[in-house]
Design an enzyme around this catalytic site. Structure first.
Site, short mmCIF file in Angstrom:
data_model
loop_
_atom_site.label_atom_id
_atom_site.label_comp_id
_atom_site.label_asym_id
_atom_site.label_seq_id
_atom_site.Cartn_x
_atom_site.Cartn_y
_atom_site.Cartn_z
N CYS A 220 55.93 67.43 -76.66
CA CYS A 220 56.92 68.21 -75.90
C CYS A 220 56.48 68.38 -74.45
O CYS A 220 57.29 68.22 -73.53
CB CYS A 220 57.13 69.56 -76.57
SG CYS A 220 58.36 70.59 -75.74
N CYS B 177 57.54 75.72 -82.71
CA CYS B 177 58.70 76.49 -82.24
C CYS B 177 59.99 76.16 -82.98
O CYS B 177 60.82 77.03 -83.20
CB CYS B 177 58.89 76.28 -80.73
SG CYS B 177 59.48 74.65 -80.25
#
Length: 353
Positions: A98, A194
């Protein structure tokens, strides 16, 4: 006089919120940007509450606020990668992926489109200049240090990136938030991946991978079948709990073979190794490793750095030889190098020697 415009990645958490305040106090014009990344078919992960928390903070601090949708790129570069790695018998690190493709590529480019001179995040890292190059330095708060996730960053990104939280202890960040009236001052830190808030990565893969997860065999080091497993996605190197087999002694996952769909079981001593091969290596204080170098390295975020020799190989790979045995070196995870407090670089673990 303004020091320039900064596009700040806001998550609705305390770190990015206080970063906005610090940057504004330092004389920057701050633009708050929330990235809408992912919606699970079962629930909205990038939920309205996080975006609304970020929006309220922006209003409180009187800074512009925008929401940008990066769902497609996040799916292609993080979600699909995450699923593919587990299906291939490796254990991925989605935060590293990410940072490389979303925060410091997609968001970095979005910041330029908003007319920003710099981008900023709430990460606990410091960016300094040493010997004419930008380097990443361990955070003041050693317990919150996030340099492990940052080894892919390039000079052009570091030259335009600010990470204010790296200079503070986490407790101080919360104190600042409370003192300026931000209601996120006591918001809990996220502890899990997340996009998997329930921490059930197997369930996540089952929901988002449209084919059946095949069961297979547990085998010992000689290849003898000793039980059935529920699918290789549920296992990682060094795992002991949740195996569902009784051998009369502690059993550990020591290898995963995606071709035969087998999970190899051994003893604890089998998961300690000293050498690995890493691919897709990036160095920060210099462009390329020309000769073997003594550094410290660690094979997971929570590990302590250990002395190692980093040996350059062809095709942007290195061999890492640790002085002491390391527990559960795992394909797909990152090995990250340090020169004292400086993040020297890192790569993806491809093989265990």
């Amino acid at each position: 006089m303004s020091k320039g415009t900064v596009a700040l990645a806001m998550s609705g958490g305390v770190d990015s919120s206080v970063s906005a305040y610090i940057l504004k106090e330092r004389g920057y014009d701050v633009i708050g940007i929330y990235m809408d990344l992912w919606r699970d078919e079962r629930e909205e992960y990038c939920n309205k509450s996080a975006a609304e928390d970020a929006r309220r903070v922006a209003e409180k601090l009187d800074i512009p606020f925008h929401v940008i949708n990066i769902e497609k790129k996040f799916k292609n570069n993080v979600i699909d990668y995450f699923i593919d790695e587990y299906l291939s018998g490796r254990t991925p690190n989605p935060c590293v992926a990410c940072n490389k493709t979303i925060k410091f590529e997609a968001f970095f480019n979005a910041a330029k489109e908003f007319g920003a001179d710099f981008m900023a995040t709430g990460h606990y890292c410091k960016i300094e200049e040493r010997n004419g190059r930008k380097v990443i330095v361990k955070a003041e708060d050693d317990k919150k240090d996030q340099t492990y996730m940052m080894y892919n960053l390039k000079q052009y990104q570091l030259e335009r990136t600010i990470m204010p939280c790296g200079e503070y202890k986490k407790d101080h960040i919360r104190e600042i938030a409370e003192s300026i009236g931000l209601d996120v001052y006591n918001k809990k830190d996220s502890q899990e991946i997340c996009f998997i808030p329930d921490n059930d990565h197997g369930g996540f893969i089952k929901r988002n991978y449209k084919r059946k997860i095949s069961e297979g065999n547990f085998v010992d080091k000689e290849g003898n079948i000793i039980g059935k497993h529920k699918g290789i996605i549920y296992y990682t190197i060094g795992q002991r709990k949740g195996l569902g087999i009784a051998l009369g002694k502690p059993a550990y996952v020591i290898d995963i073979n995606p071709i035969t769909n087998e999970v190899v079981i051994g003893e604890e001593e089998d998961i300690f190794r000293t050498e690995l091969i890493a691919k897709d290596v990036n160095f920060i204080p210099f462009d390329k490793l020309e000769k073997p170098m003594e550094l410290e390295a660690k094979v997971r975020y929570s590990a302590k750095p250990s002395k190692a020799t980093i040996i350059p190989l062809e095709n942007n790979k290195v061999k890492v030889v640790f002085q002491n045995k390391q527990r559960a070196i795992t394909k797909g995870q990152s090995v990250v190098f340090y020169d004292k407090d400086i993040l020297a670089g890192g790569g993806i673990i491809e093989g265990i020697v």
